[in-house]
Design a protein around this motif. Structure first.
Motif, PDB file in Angstrom:
ATOM      1  N   ALA A  87      24.765  37.396  38.178  1.00 33.32           N
ATOM      2  CA  ALA A  87      24.571  37.840  39.569  1.00 33.32           C
ATOM      3  C   ALA A  87      24.792  36.702  40.554  1.00 33.32           C
ATOM      4  CB  ALA A  87      23.172  38.423  39.738  1.00 33.32           C
ATOM      5  N   ALA A  88      24.409  35.496  40.164  1.00 32.40           N
ATOM      6  CA  ALA A  88      24.582  34.343  41.059  1.00 32.40           C
ATOM      7  C   ALA A  88      26.067  34.053  41.275  1.00 32.40           C
ATOM      8  CB  ALA A  88      23.880  33.115  40.468  1.00 32.40           C
ATOM      9  N   GLU A  89      26.863  34.182  40.214  1.00 33.81           N
ATOM     10  CA  GLU A  89      28.297  33.945  40.358  1.00 33.81           C
ATOM     11  C   GLU A  89      28.937  35.025  41.220  1.00 33.81           C
ATOM     12  OE1 GLU A  89      32.414  33.174  37.821  1.00 33.81           O
ATOM     13  OE2 GLU A  89      30.640  33.913  36.774  1.00 33.81           O
ATOM     14  N   VAL A  90      28.525  36.268  41.036  1.00 37.60           N
ATOM     15  CA  VAL A  90      29.045  37.358  41.866  1.00 37.60           C
ATOM     16  C   VAL A  90      28.733  37.100  43.337  1.00 37.60           C
ATOM     17  CG1 VAL A  90      28.836  39.807  42.417  1.00 37.60           C
ATOM     18  CG2 VAL A  90      28.938  39.095  40.027  1.00 37.60           C
ATOM     19  N   ALA A  91      27.518  36.672  43.602  1.00 38.25           N
ATOM     20  CA  ALA A  91      27.122  36.384  44.987  1.00 38.25           C
ATOM     21  C   ALA A  91      27.961  35.254  45.571  1.00 38.25           C
ATOM     22  CB  ALA A  91      25.636  36.029  45.030  1.00 38.25           C
ATOM     23  N   ARG A  92      28.201  34.221  44.760  1.00 39.04           N
ATOM     24  CA  ARG A  92      29.019  33.086  45.223  1.00 39.04           C
ATOM     25  C   ARG A  92      30.447  33.535  45.550  1.00 39.04           C
ATOM     26  NH1 ARG A  92      32.740  30.010  42.980  1.00 39.04           N
ATOM     27  NH2 ARG A  92      32.387  30.803  40.866  1.00 39.04           N
ATOM     28  N   LEU A  93      31.031  34.337  44.666  1.00 36.45           N
ATOM     29  CA  LEU A  93      32.407  34.798  44.874  1.00 36.45           C
ATOM     30  C   LEU A  93      32.505  35.696  46.112  1.00 36.45           C
ATOM     31  CD1 LEU A  93      33.450  35.585  41.180  1.00 36.45           C
ATOM     32  CD2 LEU A  93      34.176  33.645  42.579  1.00 36.45           C
ATOM     33  N   GLU A  94      31.536  36.566  46.287  1.00 43.15           N
ATOM     34  CA  GLU A  94      31.584  37.456  47.447  1.00 43.15           C
ATOM     35  C   GLU A  94      31.406  36.678  48.752  1.00 43.15           C
ATOM     36  OE1 GLU A  94      28.952  40.779  46.825  1.00 43.15           O
ATOM     37  OE2 GLU A  94      30.433  41.777  45.543  1.00 43.15           O
ATOM     38  N   GLU A  95      30.609  35.616  48.695  1.00 43.36           N
ATOM     39  CA  GLU A  95      30.461  34.757  49.874  1.00 43.36           C
ATOM     40  C   GLU A  95      31.797  34.092  50.203  1.00 43.36           C
ATOM     41  OE1 GLU A  95      28.536  33.467  53.096  1.00 43.36           O
ATOM     42  OE2 GLU A  95      27.569  34.703  51.554  1.00 43.36           O
ATOM     43  N   ASP A 151      32.401  43.648  46.647  1.00 40.84           N
ATOM     44  CA  ASP A 151      33.359  44.361  45.802  1.00 40.84           C
ATOM     45  C   ASP A 151      32.637  44.912  44.578  1.00 40.84           C
ATOM     46  OD1 ASP A 151      35.441  45.311  44.302  1.00 40.84           O
ATOM     47  OD2 ASP A 151      36.627  43.470  44.332  1.00 40.84           O
ATOM     48  N   GLU A 152      32.532  46.240  44.505  1.00 43.12           N
ATOM     49  CA  GLU A 152      31.878  46.890  43.366  1.00 43.12           C
ATOM     50  C   GLU A 152      32.773  46.914  42.127  1.00 43.12           C
ATOM     51  OE1 GLU A 152      28.989  48.276  42.710  1.00 43.12           O
ATOM     52  OE2 GLU A 152      27.982  48.171  44.661  1.00 43.12           O
ATOM     53  N   LEU A 153      34.047  46.544  42.291  1.00 42.97           N
ATOM     54  CA  LEU A 153      35.028  46.740  41.218  1.00 42.97           C
ATOM     55  C   LEU A 153      35.678  45.446  40.758  1.00 42.97           C
ATOM     56  CD1 LEU A 153      36.649  49.887  42.837  1.00 42.97           C
ATOM     57  CD2 LEU A 153      35.302  49.891  40.732  1.00 42.97           C
ATOM     58  N   ILE A 154      35.023  44.305  41.001  1.00 44.35           N
ATOM     59  CA  ILE A 154      35.565  43.025  40.524  1.00 44.35           C
ATOM     60  C   ILE A 154      35.917  43.150  39.038  1.00 44.35           C
ATOM     61  CG2 ILE A 154      34.937  40.658  39.921  1.00 44.35           C
ATOM     62  CD1 ILE A 154      33.428  40.418  42.496  1.00 44.35           C
ATOM     63  N   ASP A 155      37.094  42.657  38.681  1.00 43.09           N
ATOM     64  CA  ASP A 155      37.572  42.736  37.294  1.00 43.09           C
ATOM     65  C   ASP A 155      37.999  41.339  36.849  1.00 43.09           C
ATOM     66  OD1 ASP A 155      38.218  43.913  34.907  1.00 43.09           O
ATOM     67  OD2 ASP A 155      39.830  45.168  35.689  1.00 43.09           O
ATOM     68  N   VAL A 156      37.848  41.068  35.550  1.00 44.61           N
ATOM     69  CA  VAL A 156      38.188  39.752  35.008  1.00 44.61           C
ATOM     70  C   VAL A 156      38.979  39.911  33.711  1.00 44.61           C
ATOM     71  CG1 VAL A 156      37.308  37.548  34.154  1.00 44.61           C
ATOM     72  CG2 VAL A 156      36.071  38.765  35.949  1.00 44.61           C
TER      73      VAL A 156
END
Length: 497
Positions: A228-236, A242-247
């Motif tokens: 969750a912390a990485e998702v928050a960093r990327l969205e910042e 983005d509900e659909l981030i893909d890797v």
């Protein structure tokens, strides 16, 4: 923070390629992480590089799905391709804009919309990845179901609507992970044509005017970011939610079995993408199984006994990495019936893929069902090497000894979860395999090395043959297993170099 859509993306200051409007040239059954990181990425790059000017209309294969999320973001999502390429760390971000919308055919309005796409003048391709269980003939599906439950039945309805509208045939690209996926899909469609009593003209159109392609897909797609912390960093950083981030990993290849003209029709070759059209994908599947999958099974069991836990850490060790590369480049690649330089490049990419700094691939997860894996992935290479060269391959032979060592190291007993063994370092681990395999090893836990090796190699249920018939193989395995037990697996691997 605002959710991603075209307006929000523009406000975020994104500088990458975006195509807002284009005709829907692809009807895609499947909206999950894999297709969005693979097929939709190919088409997105084709839009940018060669002006293909097309969109993919996605269809949920089953009732619960991502249609609402995809449509809320106007088809946009952020894709991260992460890993190593030519030894360099890569973390590439791209907003994918090749998706127009997603339909849920279990809602009447979207079912009708799917049929409208079916008869469109723009439609050229139908793509699918409905999981290995998706390509199945279910006789319960009827011609008037809206929709029928099985994917091949839905596809039959789509193709019938197109035929009745007197539109040209389409190219069908099947990505499900089964052998001959395109041929199996066509077989199911023909079964529905017969079951539903559809006319001979339609059957002829499906089999002659449409092109059903078997394909082989190769890209590791972890999908969602769990931290969750990485998702928050990327969205910042991105400036949107983005509900659909893909890797996915950076490596990707799509082998398509089809006629020669298809390579020029598809936009991928012109866009510089690794997507060859070939007359038969079977050799390429053999390449993937023997090199990529065979590398895993060939080194991880001994590496685990040597104290390693993660694939990436193995690639940082000269002995383990050297053992794997020698096995691939000197013993596996030379016997494959494909272009040798192509195979060498594929093998070289394996090291980068295994050294992915973003993926913690555990050796114990790879170890599951290693008996059938070694039989399918490594044994054919060993036998063909012997047939071609008249000698035993050093590393592949050691691989069988490492397999036996992993399944028999200080056995503590058999439980409901598997065969409990002890690592040389002292910690317990649980071997997971077919129950009869585990019972076999448990029954032989007190054997000396020659007796155990003989019992394993003569077990035709395991190997489909008696491996002691291979000249010198039994004695070599006794010597290799002795070396692993007395000197350690890493020293045994080092002796092969």
């Amino acid at each position: 923070m605002e959710t991603l859509n075209y307006q929000v993306l523009e406000k975020s200051g994104y500088k990458g390629y975006v195509l807002k409007d284009a005709p829907e040239k692809v009807l895609q059954f499947g909206e999950g992480n894999f297709l969005r990181a693979f097929v939709d990425y190919w088409f997105d790059v084709s839009n940018e590089k060669v002006g293909w000017n097309g969109k993919c209309c996605l269809v949920q294969p089953i009732a619960p799905g991502l249609a609402k999320l995809i449509n809320a973001q106007e088809g946009l999502y952020t894709l991260y391709l992460r890993g190593r390429q030519n030894g360099e760390k890569v973390d590439a971000k791209r907003v994918i804009s090749s998706v127009s919308r997603c339909l849920n055919p279990y809602e009447k309005e979207d079912y009708d919309a799917m049929m409208q796409v079916a008869v469109s003048d723009d439609l050229e391709y139908i793509v699918s990845n409905t999981t290995e269980a998706g390509i199945v003939y279910d006789p319960a599906c009827q011609a008037n179901d809206c929709p029928p439950s099985s994917f091949p039945a839905k596809l039959t309805q789509v193709l019938l609507a197109r035929y009745n509208a007197k539109k040209p045939g389409v190219v069908v690209l099947s990505c499900e992970l089964i052998d001959n996926n395109g041929k199996e899909l066509l077989k199911c469609v023909n079964q529905y044509i017969d079951q539903w009593g559809l006319d001979d003209g339609f059957k002829k159109w499906v089999n002659e005017d449409c092109t059903f392609c078997s394909t082989l897909v190769d890209r590791i797609v972890p999908g969602r970011i769990r931290d969750a912390a990485e998702v928050a960093r990327l969205e910042e950083e991105n400036g949107y939610h983005d509900e659909l981030i893909d890797v996915g990993e950076i490596f990707g290849v799509w082998n398509i079995e089809g006629p020669a003209w298809l390579e020029d029709k598809l936009p991928f070759k012109a866009a510089g993408l690794n997507c060859p059209v070939v007359p038969d994908v079977t050799p390429y599947k053999k390449r993937k199984v023997r090199i990529l999958n065979g590398a895993h099974t060939g080194f991880v069991l001994g590496a685990y006994l040597a104290g390693f836990d993660i694939v990436r850490d193995c690639m940082h060790d000269d002995v383990i990495r050297g053992f794997m590369n020698k096995m691939l480049l000197e013993e596996v690649v030379p016997i494959l019936p494909l272009d040798q330089e192509d195979c060498k490049q594929f093998a070289a990419a394996v090291e980068d893929r295994f050294n992915n700094p973003f993926v913690n691939h555990e050796l114990m997860s790879i170890s599951l069902n290693s008996t059938s894996k070694w039989r399918a992935r490594n044994m054919p290479s060993l036998l063909e090497y012997v047939e071609k060269n008249g000698t035993l391959p050093t590393c592949l032979s050691m691989g069988l000894a490492a397999y036996i060592a992993f399944y028999s190291n200080d056995i503590q007993g058999l439980t409901d979860k598997g065969l409990v063994c002890k690592r040389p370092a002292g910690n317990e681990y649980t071997v997971s395999d077919d129950r009869w395999v585990l019972e076999f090893y448990n029954a032989h836990k007190d054997d000396d090395i020659p007796t155990l090796v003989h019992a394993v190699m003569t077990n035709e249920q395991m190997w489909g043959q008696d491996l002691t018939a291979v000249p010198g193989f039994e004695q070599r395995t006794v010597e290799n297993l002795t070396k692993i037990r007395t000197e350690g697996a890493k020293a045994a691997y080092a002796s092969c170099l």
